[in-house]
Design a protein around this motif. Structure first.
Motif, PDB file in Angstrom:
ATOM      1  N   LYS A 130       0.812  -1.215   0.000  1.00 52.61           N
ATOM      2  CA  LYS A 130       0.000   0.000   0.000  1.00 52.61           C
ATOM      3  C   LYS A 130       0.851   1.272   0.000  1.00 52.61           C
ATOM      4  N   GLN A 131       2.182   1.102  -0.065  1.00 55.46           N
ATOM      5  CA  GLN A 131       3.112   2.235  -0.140  1.00 55.46           C
ATOM      6  C   GLN A 131       2.899   3.218   1.016  1.00 55.46           C
ATOM      7  N   LEU A 132       2.858   2.666   2.230  1.00 52.24           N
ATOM      8  CA  LEU A 132       2.628   3.492   3.411  1.00 52.24           C
ATOM      9  C   LEU A 132       3.893   3.736   4.223  1.00 52.24           C
ATOM     10  N   LEU A 133       5.031   3.282   3.720  1.00 54.40           N
ATOM     11  CA  LEU A 133       6.302   3.495   4.397  1.00 54.40           C
ATOM     12  C   LEU A 133       7.298   4.124   3.436  1.00 54.40           C
ATOM     13  N   SER A 134       8.173   4.978   3.971  1.00 53.40           N
ATOM     14  CA  SER A 134       9.250   5.567   3.176  1.00 53.40           C
ATOM     15  C   SER A 134      10.386   5.959   4.100  1.00 53.40           C
ATOM     16  N   LEU A 135      11.600   5.614   3.700  1.00 48.71           N
ATOM     17  CA  LEU A 135      12.781   6.005   4.466  1.00 48.71           C
ATOM     18  C   LEU A 135      13.369   7.323   3.974  1.00 48.71           C
ATOM     19  N   VAL A 136      12.757   7.896   2.955  1.00 52.91           N
ATOM     20  CA  VAL A 136      13.221   9.173   2.397  1.00 52.91           C
ATOM     21  C   VAL A 136      12.505  10.317   3.117  1.00 52.91           C
ATOM     22  N   ALA A 137      13.264  11.162   3.793  1.00 56.79           N
ATOM     23  CA  ALA A 137      12.672  12.270   4.538  1.00 56.79           C
ATOM     24  C   ALA A 137      12.254  13.387   3.585  1.00 56.79           C
ATOM     25  N   PRO A 138      10.979  13.833   3.637  1.00 55.91           N
ATOM     26  CA  PRO A 138      10.546  14.960   2.803  1.00 55.91           C
ATOM     27  C   PRO A 138      11.225  16.252   3.261  1.00 55.91           C
ATOM     28  N   ALA A 139      11.008  17.300   2.532  1.00 56.45           N
ATOM     29  CA  ALA A 139      11.577  18.598   2.908  1.00 56.45           C
ATOM     30  C   ALA A 139      11.084  19.005   4.286  1.00 56.45           C
ATOM     31  N   ASN A 140      12.002  19.523   5.089  1.00 54.97           N
ATOM     32  CA  ASN A 140      11.721  19.991   6.458  1.00 54.97           C
ATOM     33  C   ASN A 140      11.374  18.864   7.431  1.00 54.97           C
ATOM     34  N   ALA A 141      11.545  17.601   7.004  1.00 53.63           N
ATOM     35  CA  ALA A 141      11.294  16.470   7.901  1.00 53.63           C
ATOM     36  C   ALA A 141      12.620  15.896   8.390  1.00 53.63           C
ATOM     37  N   HIS A 142      12.605  15.346   9.589  1.00 53.64           N
ATOM     38  CA  HIS A 142      13.805  14.748  10.171  1.00 53.64           C
ATOM     39  C   HIS A 142      13.361  13.599  11.068  1.00 53.64           C
ATOM     40  N   ILE A 143      14.196  12.563  11.148  1.00 57.04           N
ATOM     41  CA  ILE A 143      13.822  11.378  11.909  1.00 57.04           C
ATOM     42  C   ILE A 143      13.518  11.712  13.374  1.00 57.04           C
ATOM     43  N   MET A 144      14.313  12.584  13.988  1.00 58.43           N
ATOM     44  CA  MET A 144      14.091  12.931  15.393  1.00 58.43           C
ATOM     45  C   MET A 144      12.795  13.724  15.557  1.00 58.43           C
ATOM     46  N   ARG A 145      12.500  14.592  14.579  1.00 56.94           N
ATOM     47  CA  ARG A 145      11.265  15.368  14.661  1.00 56.94           C
ATOM     48  C   ARG A 145      10.050  14.456  14.506  1.00 56.94           C
ATOM     49  N   SER A 146      10.143  13.490  13.599  1.00 53.51           N
ATOM     50  CA  SER A 146       9.042  12.553  13.401  1.00 53.51           C
ATOM     51  C   SER A 146       8.815  11.704  14.654  1.00 53.51           C
ATOM     52  N   MET A 147       9.898  11.213  15.238  1.00 50.89           N
ATOM     53  CA  MET A 147       9.766  10.421  16.458  1.00 50.89           C
ATOM     54  C   MET A 147       9.186  11.253  17.594  1.00 50.89           C
ATOM     55  N   ALA A 148       9.606  12.530  17.662  1.00 53.58           N
ATOM     56  CA  ALA A 148       9.099  13.411  18.717  1.00 53.58           C
ATOM     57  C   ALA A 148       7.596  13.623  18.588  1.00 53.58           C
ATOM     58  N   GLN A 149       7.103  13.719  17.352  1.00 52.17           N
ATOM     59  CA  GLN A 149       5.663  13.887  17.141  1.00 52.17           C
ATOM     60  C   GLN A 149       4.895  12.673  17.644  1.00 52.17           C
ATOM     61  N   VAL A 150       5.417  11.490  17.352  1.00 47.89           N
ATOM     62  CA  VAL A 150       4.768  10.268  17.821  1.00 47.89           C
ATOM     63  C   VAL A 150       4.826  10.173  19.339  1.00 47.89           C
ATOM     64  N   LEU A 151       5.990  10.517  19.905  1.00 44.44           N
ATOM     65  CA  LEU A 151       6.162  10.427  21.358  1.00 44.44           C
ATOM     66  C   LEU A 151       5.305  11.436  22.115  1.00 44.44           C
ATOM     67  N   ARG A 152       5.055  12.605  21.514  1.00 41.11           N
ATOM     68  CA  ARG A 152       4.272  13.634  22.205  1.00 41.11           C
ATOM     69  C   ARG A 152       2.877  13.131  22.537  1.00 41.11           C
ATOM     70  N   ILE A 153       2.336  12.303  21.658  1.00 41.33           N
ATOM     71  CA  ILE A 153       1.036  11.684  21.926  1.00 41.33           C
ATOM     72  C   ILE A 153       1.225  10.279  22.488  1.00 41.33           C
ATOM     73  N   GLY A 154       2.213   9.568  21.949  1.00 46.66           N
ATOM     74  CA  GLY A 154       2.403   8.166  22.307  1.00 46.66           C
ATOM     75  C   GLY A 154       2.793   7.928  23.748  1.00 46.66           C
ATOM     76  N   LEU A 155       3.681   8.771  24.311  1.00 47.02           N
ATOM     77  CA  LEU A 155       4.115   8.538  25.693  1.00 47.02           C
ATOM     78  C   LEU A 155       3.003   8.769  26.708  1.00 47.02           C
ATOM     79  N   PRO A 156       2.264   9.887  26.620  1.00 46.30           N
ATOM     80  CA  PRO A 156       1.118  10.007  27.536  1.00 46.30           C
ATOM     81  C   PRO A 156       0.088   8.892  27.327  1.00 46.30           C
ATOM     82  N   ALA A 157      -0.144   8.523  26.050  1.00 42.19           N
ATOM     83  CA  ALA A 157      -1.093   7.443  25.770  1.00 42.19           C
ATOM     84  C   ALA A 157      -0.586   6.117  26.330  1.00 42.19           C
ATOM     85  N   ALA A 158       0.710   5.872  26.184  1.00 42.54           N
ATOM     86  CA  ALA A 158       1.301   4.652  26.744  1.00 42.54           C
ATOM     87  C   ALA A 158       1.227   4.670  28.263  1.00 42.54           C
ATOM     88  N   SER A 159       1.497   5.832  28.851  1.00 39.08           N
ATOM     89  CA  SER A 159       1.399   5.952  30.309  1.00 39.08           C
ATOM     90  C   SER A 159      -0.016   5.670  30.775  1.00 39.08           C
TER      91      SER A 159
END
Length: 450
Positions: A223-252
């Motif tokens: 379904k082409q839902l994964l990509s290792l190529v970062a788009p413009a203005n995207a960064h792996i740490m920023r993407s992880m931080a976005q997930v963690l901002r919701i994910g960590l409280p949700a996990a807690s």
């Protein structure tokens, strides 16, 4: 259905139709998965009351790891669905890849720590010494395969965020079926395969998870839902931080449930191994009875997040109300069925009459409030979908440690095990009222700020 078409459907089709289309595959998938987990409990129960009690003690601990995964999946789904709703497809694909990597690392670390502290953790849960060999043999394998559990769960969150609930349902159902087939093989042995007892139940799970990894990665790639190529203005740490901002409280918030269950298990352990065994059966039956709730908690958030990303807040409010009305009526019907078949159900899972009697008592009382418990769960997932993870966390804290555990404990003091179960019902009624009013207030604020 392509990702773009599915997103347009969530933004434009009638809400009832969208929720039904997204929820029924999840109902089938979760029903199959949970049914075979109940079968898992059945096979372990055939080994004896001690083995059944041992696996009941493992539930709060294994659910802690699973809760972290669920929380990260919630963060993943909320981030990706909102970006798909805003038509930022390339960012959503990159975020999906980052979420898989992040989740595998975090769950692997937690599982390793859990393995190192098996004895101290279960001693705190007041597990009897004679149960510890069973617990160790089961948990050693379970921890070893934990990373294989996380990848299908996060991958399914990515698929659901795109509006695809059929593929996750198939993956979950396949995993449950395989686990049920592997259980008797490795627990009791057959032909050249020796019986491993309770350890075999964990081995069966790890093998099923391994196949789940292959399936989910194949679907995500197709379904082409994964990509290792970062788009413009995207960064792996920023993407992880976005997930963690919701994910960590949700996990807690999710990890509070096994913590509360651990406290409840410690309380009920004072009534002996039969009570613990019965409570373990009851919690698994609760999962089976809550299939609709769990399914809606997975299909509702992508609908809310995508419409939030498209600035359609009235549609968000309507989806929330439709889900709550549906779950209340459905759970009332399920309660009637459980009461009618309470004794046969108890006799299936309990080898001793004392255990069966407590299971029947559980069925008569606890499911009374499952509909309102569904309101709490759906409100919690809706808060996360709105990118309000701290509200979801506080709601979980209020539910479990302000009301559920204290009122249940008070009930046990007043009326022993029946009082403990009644206390849980009262706690759910109070918390459901608070959850509904709180979410309505939050929606009103979101509409004013839009």
């Amino acid at each position: 259905m392509s990702t773009a078409v599915a997103s347009q459907a969530m933004l434009n089709d009638p809400i009832g139709k969208v929720l039904w289309r997204m929820t029924w595959p999840m109902v089938l998938g979760i029903a199959t998965l949970i049914s075979f987990n109940v079968v898992d409990t059945f096979f372990v129960g055939l080994l004896g009351t001690e083995q059944l009690a041992a696996i009941s003690f493992t539930f709060p601990v294994t659910f802690t790891v699973i809760s972290l995964t669920i929380g990260l999946g919630i963060g993943t789904s909320a981030v990706i669905a909102r970006k798909l709703g805003a038509n930022h497809t390339n960012e959503a694909r990159f975020d999906g890849s980052c979420a898989l990597l992040l989740s595998a690392c975090l769950v692997g670390a937690l599982a390793f720590i859990g393995y190192l502290f098996i004895d101290p953790i279960f001693s705190l849960l007041k597990a009897q010494q004679e149960l510890m060999p069973y617990i160790r043999s089961y948990m050693t394998w379970w921890y070893a395969g934990a990373v294989l559990l996380v990848i299908p769960m996060i991958g399914n969150s990515i698929l659901r965020a795109s509006g695809d609930t059929r593929s996750p349902a198939f993956i979950m159902a396949s995993g449950g079926l395989l686990n049920a087939l592997f259980d008797p093989l490795f627990i009791f042995g057959w032909g050249p395969v020796p019986g491993y007892g309770i350890e075999g139940a964990a081995i069966a799970s790890v093998l099923a998870w391994s196949i789940g990894v292959i399936l989910v990665l194949a679907y995500l790639n197709r379904k082409q839902l994964l990509s290792l190529v970062a788009p413009a203005n995207a960064h792996i740490m920023r993407s992880m931080a976005q997930v963690l901002r919701i994910g960590l409280p949700a996990a807690s918030a999710n990890m509070l449930t096994p913590l509360a269950m651990a406290v409840m298990t410690a309380i009920i352990a004072g009534y002996g191994a039969p009570a613990v065994a019965a409570f373990g059966v009851g919690t698994r039956l609760e999962s089976l009875a809550s299939i609709i709730i769990l399914s809606l908690s997975m299909s509702l958030p992508p609908l809310i997040s995508q419409n939030m990303g498209a600035d359609r807040m009235t549609r968000v409010a309507d989806a929330y109300k439709v889900a709550l009305k549906s779950v209340l009526w459905i759970q009332a019907g399920i309660y009637v069925l459980l009461v009618v078949f309470a004794r046969p159900i108890a006799n299936v899972f309990a080898q001793e009459q004392e255990v069966a009697d407590i299971v029947v008592l559980f069925i008569y009382i606890m499911p009374l409030a499952y509909g309102l418990q569904g309101w709490i769960i759906l409100t919690n997932s809706s808060f996360n979908a709105l990118h309000k993870p701290m509200q979801a966390l506080w709601l979980s804290i209020i539910r479990l440690f302000v009301f559920f555990v204290p009122i249940s404990y008070l009930g046990s003091i007043i009326a022993d095990i029946p009082g403990l179960f009644i206390g849980g019902v009262v706690a759910n009624v109070i918390t459901a009222t608070i959850a509904y009013l709180w979410f309505q207030h939050t929606l009103a604020e979101e509409k004013r700020s839009a």
